[in-house]
Design a protein around this motif. Structure first.
Motif, PDB file in Angstrom:
ATOM      1  N   ARG A   1       0.848  -1.200   0.000  1.00 29.10           N
ATOM      2  CA  ARG A   1       0.000   0.000   0.000  1.00 29.10           C
ATOM      3  C   ARG A   1       0.875   1.238   0.000  1.00 29.10           C
ATOM      4  N   ALA A   2       0.663   2.086  -0.977  1.00 31.13           N
ATOM      5  CA  ALA A   2       1.407   3.342  -1.056  1.00 31.13           C
ATOM      6  C   ALA A   2       0.735   4.387  -0.171  1.00 31.13           C
ATOM      7  N   ASP A   3       1.483   5.426   0.199  1.00 31.14           N
ATOM      8  CA  ASP A   3       0.959   6.488   1.065  1.00 31.14           C
ATOM      9  C   ASP A   3       0.021   7.425   0.300  1.00 31.14           C
ATOM     10  N   HIS A   4      -0.878   8.082   1.051  1.00 30.11           N
ATOM     11  CA  HIS A   4      -1.763   9.091   0.473  1.00 30.11           C
ATOM     12  C   HIS A   4      -1.007  10.411   0.321  1.00 30.11           C
TER      13      HIS A   4
ATOM     14  N   HIS B   1       2.417  17.416   0.097  1.00 33.65           N
ATOM     15  CA  HIS B   1       3.486  16.482  -0.285  1.00 33.65           C
ATOM     16  C   HIS B   1       2.917  15.294  -1.060  1.00 33.65           C
ATOM     17  N   ASP B   2       3.725  14.759  -1.975  1.00 33.54           N
ATOM     18  CA  ASP B   2       3.336  13.551  -2.692  1.00 33.54           C
ATOM     19  C   ASP B   2       3.463  12.342  -1.770  1.00 33.54           C
ATOM     20  N   GLY B   3       2.566  11.387  -1.934  1.00 30.45           N
ATOM     21  CA  GLY B   3       2.663  10.159  -1.152  1.00 30.45           C
ATOM     22  C   GLY B   3       3.895   9.358  -1.540  1.00 30.45           C
ATOM     23  N   ASN B   4       4.496   8.680  -0.587  1.00 31.46           N
ATOM     24  CA  ASN B   4       5.670   7.860  -0.875  1.00 31.46           C
ATOM     25  C   ASN B   4       5.298   6.680  -1.768  1.00 31.46           C
TER      26      ASN B   4
END
Length: 330
Positions: A69-72, A84-87
């Motif tokens: 699961r990638a970050d929001h 900020h962009d999600g990791n």
């Protein structure tokens, strides 16, 4: 198929991040009571990225971690500040890995180069802040866009070994023994069928510091293409090889019949396999004298080259490597 640390087929779940929401902010300072909209945009959600790694040769590392699961993305803020962009999340896989949609079984892409990166799921786009919506008729918009949702789904990862030469033969034909003699690989060897339960890769050192890779595929039995025995799970590994080395022992009851059965299994699995270079190698040559060797030669198929060798006596191995190198470079 798994055996020990070898895993060549696995199902994983992936989810990209949701985009951050845009900000609905109105600029305010001590002497500026109505500064207008200045809400920033939301950041994008994190991607899920598949990345090739030449140092891996199995999907074993995914056996106990199947959810990614990638970050929001972050929300926008005042002064037109973008969130900020999600990791991003990276899933490292060995070269030769195919990624399929688990529902449709459609091939999405394959990884064949080291450090090659392909985005499996893109993160959701961030929402626009309210300053984008300012107009002559709407000086102070009090709304902003929410971030777009990410995507998720189940995917099948399937490994096809990358090797120059594939060893094809019945169980207990001596494939593992040959691999142990001409490479530094240490496959399991015993005097019974199905000793090899996983493909083994070995690097053959050739003249002038040249080398090529050979793969020992677990033994095929008649009906393997229909799912019998162990071979049907490994037939796909042969699809990557440019040259196929058919290995049949000299004490076989009918060498020509064995060769035809092996050929038919490949044809049933994938007819394109018959377009590859083929070499027939007769093992256990130390059991033969000149007369027996001549009799066997008469029975061999005329359409492909053949060679006699012995892994135990270590005879004919140089000629075998010479012939394989010649076929790989034709």
């Amino acid at each position: 198929m798994t055996e020990g640390n070898f895993v060549d087929y696995i199902k994983v779940f992936a989810s990209s991040g949701k985009g951050g929401s845009g900000s609905m902010h109105l600029h305010r300072e001590k002497f500026i009571t109505k500064g207008g909209p200045d809400g920033g945009d939301g950041g994008r959600g994190g991607h899920v990225i598949i990345r090739g790694d030449k140092n891996m040769w199995t999907l074993f590392h995914l056996k106990f971690k199947r959810h990614f699961r990638a970050d929001h993305g972050g929300s926008g803020s005042k002064s037109r500040s973008t969130g900020h962009d999600g990791n991003d999340v990276y899933v490292n896989v060995p070269l030769g890995t195919i990624i399929r949609d688990s529902e449709t079984n459609e091939i999405l892409f394959e990884i064949t180069k080291d450090q090659e990166e392909v985005v499996l799921l893109r993160g959701g786009k961030g929402g626009l802040g309210n300053w984008h919506f300012k107009s002559s008729t709407n000086q102070t918009p009090r709304y902003a866009q929410p971030g777009m949702d990410g995507a998720d789904g189940w995917f099948l990862l399937e490994l096809k070994l990358l090797a120059d030469v594939g060893l094809v033969g019945f169980p207990n034909a001596g494939k593992s023994t040959l691999l142990s003699v001409i490479t530094s690989a240490k496959p399991k060897i015993a005097d019974y069928a199905f000793t090899t339960l996983k493909p083994n890769l070995g690097i053959v050192e050739y003249r002038d510091f040249k080398s090529f890779v050979i793969a020992d595929i677990p033994g095929i039995i008649e009906g393997a293409a229909e799912g019998k025995g162990l071979g049907h799970r490994f037939l796909r590994h042969i699809e990557r090889n440019s040259t196929l080395l058919f290995l049949i022992p000299a004490d076989s009851e009918d060498i020509l019949k064995e060769y035809k059965i092996l050929l038919n299994e490949l044809r049933t699995h994938n007819p394109e396999l018959l377009d590859k270079n083929r070499l027939l190698a007769i093992s256990k040559d130390d059991m033969l004298d000149d007369e027996l060797r001549a009799e066997i030669t008469k029975e061999l198929p005329k359409e492909i080259p053949h060679i006699f060798f012995s892994s135990i006596a270590q005879t004919g191995l140089t000629e075998l490597k010479d012939q394989l190198w010649k076929m790989l470079n034709e």
